[in-house]
Design an enzyme around this catalytic site. Structure first.
Site, PDB file in Angstrom:
ATOM      1  N   ASP A  87       0.784  -1.267   0.031  1.00  0.00           N
ATOM      2  CA  ASP A  87      -0.015  -0.048  -0.123  1.00  0.00           C
ATOM      3  C   ASP A  87       0.790   1.224   0.019  1.00  0.00           C
ATOM      4  O   ASP A  87       0.372   2.410  -0.263  1.00  0.00           O
ATOM      5  CB  ASP A  87      -0.840  -0.115   1.182  1.00  0.00           C
ATOM      6  CG  ASP A  87      -0.402  -0.178   2.553  1.00  0.00           C
ATOM      7  OD1 ASP A  87       0.720   0.713   2.867  1.00  0.00           O
ATOM      8  OD2 ASP A  87      -0.540  -1.055   3.278  1.00  0.00           O
ATOM      9  N   GLU A 124       7.545  -6.408  -3.539  1.00  0.00           N
ATOM     10  CA  GLU A 124       6.038  -6.950  -3.201  1.00  0.00           C
ATOM     11  C   GLU A 124       5.787  -8.219  -4.182  1.00  0.00           C
ATOM     12  O   GLU A 124       6.130  -8.010  -5.451  1.00  0.00           O
ATOM     13  CB  GLU A 124       5.319  -5.618  -3.394  1.00  0.00           C
ATOM     14  CG  GLU A 124       3.740  -5.802  -3.328  1.00  0.00           C
ATOM     15  CD  GLU A 124       3.062  -6.511  -2.399  1.00  0.00           C
ATOM     16  OE1 GLU A 124       3.326  -6.120  -1.076  1.00  0.00           O
ATOM     17  OE2 GLU A 124       2.628  -7.645  -2.324  1.00  0.00           O
ATOM     18  N   ASP A 139       8.955 -12.600  -4.821  1.00  0.00           N
ATOM     19  CA  ASP A 139       8.911 -13.048  -3.701  1.00  0.00           C
ATOM     20  C   ASP A 139       9.903 -12.525  -2.831  1.00  0.00           C
ATOM     21  O   ASP A 139      11.127 -12.810  -3.130  1.00  0.00           O
ATOM     22  CB  ASP A 139       8.975 -14.684  -3.652  1.00  0.00           C
ATOM     23  CG  ASP A 139       8.820 -15.388  -2.321  1.00  0.00           C
ATOM     24  OD1 ASP A 139       8.811 -14.410  -1.368  1.00  0.00           O
ATOM     25  OD2 ASP A 139       8.799 -16.658  -2.474  1.00  0.00           O
ATOM     26  N   GLY A 140       9.680 -11.921  -1.550  1.00  0.00           N
ATOM     27  CA  GLY A 140      10.492 -11.237  -0.864  1.00  0.00           C
ATOM     28  C   GLY A 140      11.698 -12.289  -0.325  1.00  0.00           C
ATOM     29  O   GLY A 140      12.908 -11.832  -0.016  1.00  0.00           O
ATOM     30  N   ASP A 192       6.780  -5.756   6.123  1.00  0.00           N
ATOM     31  CA  ASP A 192       5.682  -5.177   6.371  1.00  0.00           C
ATOM     32  C   ASP A 192       4.923  -6.062   5.520  1.00  0.00           C
ATOM     33  O   ASP A 192       4.047  -5.843   4.375  1.00  0.00           O
ATOM     34  CB  ASP A 192       5.410  -3.778   5.651  1.00  0.00           C
ATOM     35  CG  ASP A 192       4.121  -3.097   5.885  1.00  0.00           C
ATOM     36  OD1 ASP A 192       3.160  -3.941   6.286  1.00  0.00           O
ATOM     37  OD2 ASP A 192       3.917  -2.242   5.191  1.00  0.00           O
ATOM     38  N   PRO A 227       0.889 -15.977   0.752  1.00  0.00           N
ATOM     39  CA  PRO A 227       1.980 -15.516   0.347  1.00  0.00           C
ATOM     40  C   PRO A 227       3.127 -15.367   1.406  1.00  0.00           C
ATOM     41  O   PRO A 227       4.498 -15.558   1.018  1.00  0.00           O
ATOM     42  CB  PRO A 227       1.853 -14.376  -0.602  1.00  0.00           C
ATOM     43  CG  PRO A 227       0.497 -13.960  -0.524  1.00  0.00           C
ATOM     44  CD  PRO A 227      -0.234 -15.228   0.100  1.00  0.00           C
TER      45      PRO A 227
HETATM   46  N1  SPD Z   1      -3.664  -8.940  10.252  1.00  0.00           N
HETATM   47  C1  SPD Z   1      -3.072  -7.863   9.377  1.00  0.00           C
HETATM   48  C2  SPD Z   1      -1.649  -7.740   9.371  1.00  0.00           C
HETATM   49  C3  SPD Z   1      -1.360  -6.623   8.457  1.00  0.00           C
HETATM   50  C4  SPD Z   1      -0.055  -6.407   8.598  1.00  0.00           C
HETATM   51  N2  SPD Z   1       0.377  -5.700   7.213  1.00  0.00           N
HETATM   52  C5  SPD Z   1      -0.463  -4.421   6.896  1.00  0.00           C
HETATM   53  C6  SPD Z   1      -0.037  -3.602   5.800  1.00  0.00           C
HETATM   54  C7  SPD Z   1      -0.109  -2.184   6.068  1.00  0.00           C
HETATM   55  N3  SPD Z   1       0.951  -1.746   5.294  1.00  0.00           N
END
Ligand code: SPD
Length: 288
Positions: A92, A111, A142-143, A160, A167
């Site tokens: 995001d 990503e 794939d990271g 993150d 995945p």
């Molecule tokens: N349970 C959801 C955990 C999400 C963690 N990543 C969120 C992405 C925000 N950039």
């Protein structure tokens, strides 16, 4: 017609205990990618909400908490201008937005799902706009594979990722943490989101346990994220010698003031939050 969304976290039975959140939405759009289902809800209370495979990822109203807290404790601990930062996941764009406040020379973001990034660019511009910054290099793979074989490249690696199903599963394993450690510079810092110590206690503890096998310094810390299961969320830092609790408060304050003078106020993170976030309630690591 009224539209409601509830995240059902399988494995801990959050909804059975009646603690899951229910979100009222004005509209919804969805898409299916080769990796996951994307859902975007326009909610009444939290603005636009991105959901992947049924799990809330981010909302316009509370995203600042997650994104500031996954980035700033590690980047302030580093204590110098970063050259290379790697973000794994983070489709995001919110994590990259916060990283750029530390003036890195280069940010690599890996990503797995290109469609999530395209979706966020289109639907969540306040979160994703930094992805078009010229210092940001996007790779769609794939990271887990991306870090393999890299040595001493990154000042900070930030994971993150979504929950350990689908995945992201491979990003919770010791082998990945070992490769990530190798990809860091000597004084580099690794940080990962590490799930809810309340709603996903076993998963959280496992992350910390696996990281302890790899990094001499491991520091879990907390933030309050209203739209995640139970609201109690965690991140964990791992490093060879950089310790977020060892920075002098006066020095941290100076670095913080410098950053906000230049980049504007942060909404959650500050030097008091930095130290306080590492205080963990007793139940989290109590033997069952
Ligand atoms: N349970 C959801 C955990 C999400 C963690 N990543 C969120 C992405 C925000 N950039």
């Amino acid at each position: 017609m009224e539209l409601w969304f509830t995240e059902v976290y399988e494995g801990e039975g959050m909804d059975l205990k009646g603690t899951a959140l229910k979100f009222k939405a004005k509209s919804a759009i969805s898409a299916k990618t080769p990796f996951q289902e994307i859902l975007l809800l326009d909610t009444v209370d939290f603005g636009k909400m991105l959901v992947l495979d049924g799990a809330v990822q981010t909302t316009e109203r509370d995203e600042f908490i997650y994104h500031e807290m996954i980035v700033h404790p590690a980047l302030f601990t580093l204590g110098r201008r970063p050259q290379n930062v790697l973000v794994i996941g983070g489709g995001d764009g919110g994590t990259v937005r916060e990283v750029l406040k530390h003036d890195p020379q280069r940010v690599d973001m890996v990503e797995i799902d290109r469609e999530v990034v395209e979706f966020a660019k289109r639907e969540l511009p306040t979160i994703s706009s930094s992805l078009s910054d010229e210092r940001v290099n996007l790779t769609f793979e794939d990271g887990r594979e991306f870090v393999k074989g890299k040595e001493g490249v990154y000042d900070v690696i930030i994971v993150d990722c979504s929950d350990p199903i689908g995945p992201s599963k491979v990003l919770y394993e010791e082998g990945f943490y070992r490769d990530a450690k190798r990809a860091l510079k000597e004084d580099g810092i690794f940080v990962t989101q590490s799930e809810s110590p309340f709603a996903q206690n076993r998963v959280h503890r496992k992350v910390v346990e696996e990281l302890r096998k790899v990094f001499p310094v491991v520091r879990p810390y907390l933030a309050f994220i209203p739209t995640y299961p139970s609201g109690m969320w965690s991140f964990t830092i791992g490093s060879v010698n950089a310790d977020p609790l060892a920075i002098e408060k006066e020095e941290l304050k100076e670095r913080y003031i410098e950053l906000v003078k230049d980049k504007g106020e942060l909404k959650y993170y500050n030097p008091d939050v930095h130290y306080g976030a590492f205080a963990i309630p007793n139940f989290v690591y109590r033997e069952e």
